[in-house]
Design an enzyme around this catalytic site. Sequence first.
Site, PDB file in Angstrom:
ATOM      1  N   ASP A   1      -1.775  12.509  -2.186  1.00  0.00           N
ATOM      2  CA  ASP A   1      -1.736  13.971  -2.109  1.00  0.00           C
ATOM      3  C   ASP A   1      -1.924  14.533  -3.515  1.00  0.00           C
ATOM      4  O   ASP A   1      -1.172  14.194  -4.433  1.00  0.00           O
ATOM      5  CB  ASP A   1      -0.384  14.419  -1.537  1.00  0.00           C
ATOM      6  CG  ASP A   1      -0.401  15.877  -1.110  1.00  0.00           C
ATOM      7  OD1 ASP A   1      -1.068  16.689  -1.785  1.00  0.00           O
ATOM      8  OD2 ASP A   1       0.243  16.199  -0.111  1.00  0.00           O
TER       9      ASP A   1
ATOM     10  N   GLU B   1       5.150   4.832   3.563  1.00  0.00           N
ATOM     11  CA  GLU B   1       4.662   6.181   3.881  1.00  0.00           C
ATOM     12  C   GLU B   1       5.846   7.131   4.036  1.00  0.00           C
ATOM     13  O   GLU B   1       6.852   6.772   4.654  1.00  0.00           O
ATOM     14  CB  GLU B   1       3.831   6.136   5.167  1.00  0.00           C
ATOM     15  CG  GLU B   1       3.413   7.475   5.731  1.00  0.00           C
ATOM     16  CD  GLU B   1       2.586   8.297   4.748  1.00  0.00           C
ATOM     17  OE1 GLU B   1       2.908   9.490   4.574  1.00  0.00           O
ATOM     18  OE2 GLU B   1       1.630   7.752   4.152  1.00  0.00           O
TER      19      GLU B   1
ATOM     20  N   ASN C   1      10.565   7.335   0.712  1.00  0.00           N
ATOM     21  CA  ASN C   1      10.086   7.975  -0.505  1.00  0.00           C
ATOM     22  C   ASN C   1       9.992   6.870  -1.544  1.00  0.00           C
ATOM     23  O   ASN C   1      11.003   6.360  -2.023  1.00  0.00           O
ATOM     24  CB  ASN C   1      11.086   9.055  -0.943  1.00  0.00           C
ATOM     25  CG  ASN C   1      10.696   9.716  -2.252  1.00  0.00           C
ATOM     26  OD1 ASN C   1       9.743   9.317  -2.911  1.00  0.00           O
ATOM     27  ND2 ASN C   1      11.451  10.727  -2.642  1.00  0.00           N
TER      28      ASN C   1
ATOM     29  N   ASP D   1       0.863  -1.181   0.000  1.00  0.00           N
ATOM     30  CA  ASP D   1       0.000   0.000   0.000  1.00  0.00           C
ATOM     31  C   ASP D   1       0.900   1.231   0.000  1.00  0.00           C
ATOM     32  O   ASP D   1       1.589   1.513   0.989  1.00  0.00           O
ATOM     33  CB  ASP D   1      -0.924  -0.008   1.223  1.00  0.00           C
ATOM     34  CG  ASP D   1      -1.984   1.079   1.163  1.00  0.00           C
ATOM     35  OD1 ASP D   1      -2.594   1.252   0.089  1.00  0.00           O
ATOM     36  OD2 ASP D   1      -2.202   1.759   2.182  1.00  0.00           O
TER      37      ASP D   1
ATOM     38  N   LYS E   1      -1.407  22.728  -7.348  1.00  0.00           N
ATOM     39  CA  LYS E   1      -0.723  23.762  -8.127  1.00  0.00           C
ATOM     40  C   LYS E   1       0.111  23.123  -9.235  1.00  0.00           C
ATOM     41  O   LYS E   1       0.805  22.137  -9.019  1.00  0.00           O
ATOM     42  CB  LYS E   1       0.167  24.607  -7.214  1.00  0.00           C
ATOM     43  CG  LYS E   1      -0.608  25.447  -6.212  1.00  0.00           C
ATOM     44  CD  LYS E   1       0.321  26.291  -5.359  1.00  0.00           C
ATOM     45  CE  LYS E   1      -0.482  27.121  -4.362  1.00  0.00           C
ATOM     46  NZ  LYS E   1       0.396  27.928  -3.474  1.00  0.00           N
TER      47      LYS E   1
ATOM     48  N   ASP F   1     -10.701  10.674  -4.659  1.00  0.00           N
ATOM     49  CA  ASP F   1     -11.956  11.421  -4.722  1.00  0.00           C
ATOM     50  C   ASP F   1     -11.813  12.657  -5.603  1.00  0.00           C
ATOM     51  O   ASP F   1     -12.747  13.455  -5.709  1.00  0.00           O
ATOM     52  CB  ASP F   1     -12.433  11.810  -3.318  1.00  0.00           C
ATOM     53  CG  ASP F   1     -11.370  12.538  -2.523  1.00  0.00           C
ATOM     54  OD1 ASP F   1     -10.185  12.531  -2.918  1.00  0.00           O
ATOM     55  OD2 ASP F   1     -11.718  13.136  -1.482  1.00  0.00           O
TER      56      ASP F   1
END
Length: 215
Positions: free
Chosen positions: A123, A66, A96, A41, A127, A159
């Site tokens: 995330d 993560e 990373n 994941d 921008k 979403d």
Amino acid sequence: MPPIRRVRQHVNPLSHKYADPAAAPNWSQVFTHPQQPLHVDIGCGKGDFVRAMAAQLPEWNFLGLEIREPLVERALIRRDSAIEATARNLHFVFCNVNNSLKPLLADWPGGCPLQRVSIQFPDPWFKKRHQKRRVVQPGLVAELAALMPVGGWVWLQSDIEEVCVEMCDRFQENPAFVREGDGWLAASPFPAKTDREAVTAEKGLPIYRAKYVRQ
């Protein structure tokens, strides 16, 4: 228990702080059965999704990756304090993923058993100048193609339609992956949900889902 460290909401993966690849642990010590099928994941956050998956599917190993180190520290504490921790089919790594996936998985004992990958609600980096920080990059897709066997698959969901479209574009560009079905998929195939997925569904808001199978 160590003091709670502040968790940044947004972490720039291109910062020099995250330039060094993560070192692989001894997977034979981490997992009781390291050759069980592996589900990774990417961007696991607090780890609730993979923790629930590991409890429900003991015949699989689960690895949460993560970039926010305090979340990984807390996820490991929760794992080790849980009754089901004795099963040893769950682990978390601070890294990373764009420079650490291959170092973590390439030398797996007996060969990498990676069968499934999930990238859920990453995330968005809205921008334009920040979009190079998004997690799904061509290099990551290429590494997944090299590590996964034919029939392995990647689950994408968000979403934010723009974000899921871009993730799909990166996988579509790689001939090793083929999209399953036409358009967005209606439901997740997993018996557990991420926090964001549950909240979004409760609000009746759309979730954009896609599945890519390794050919």
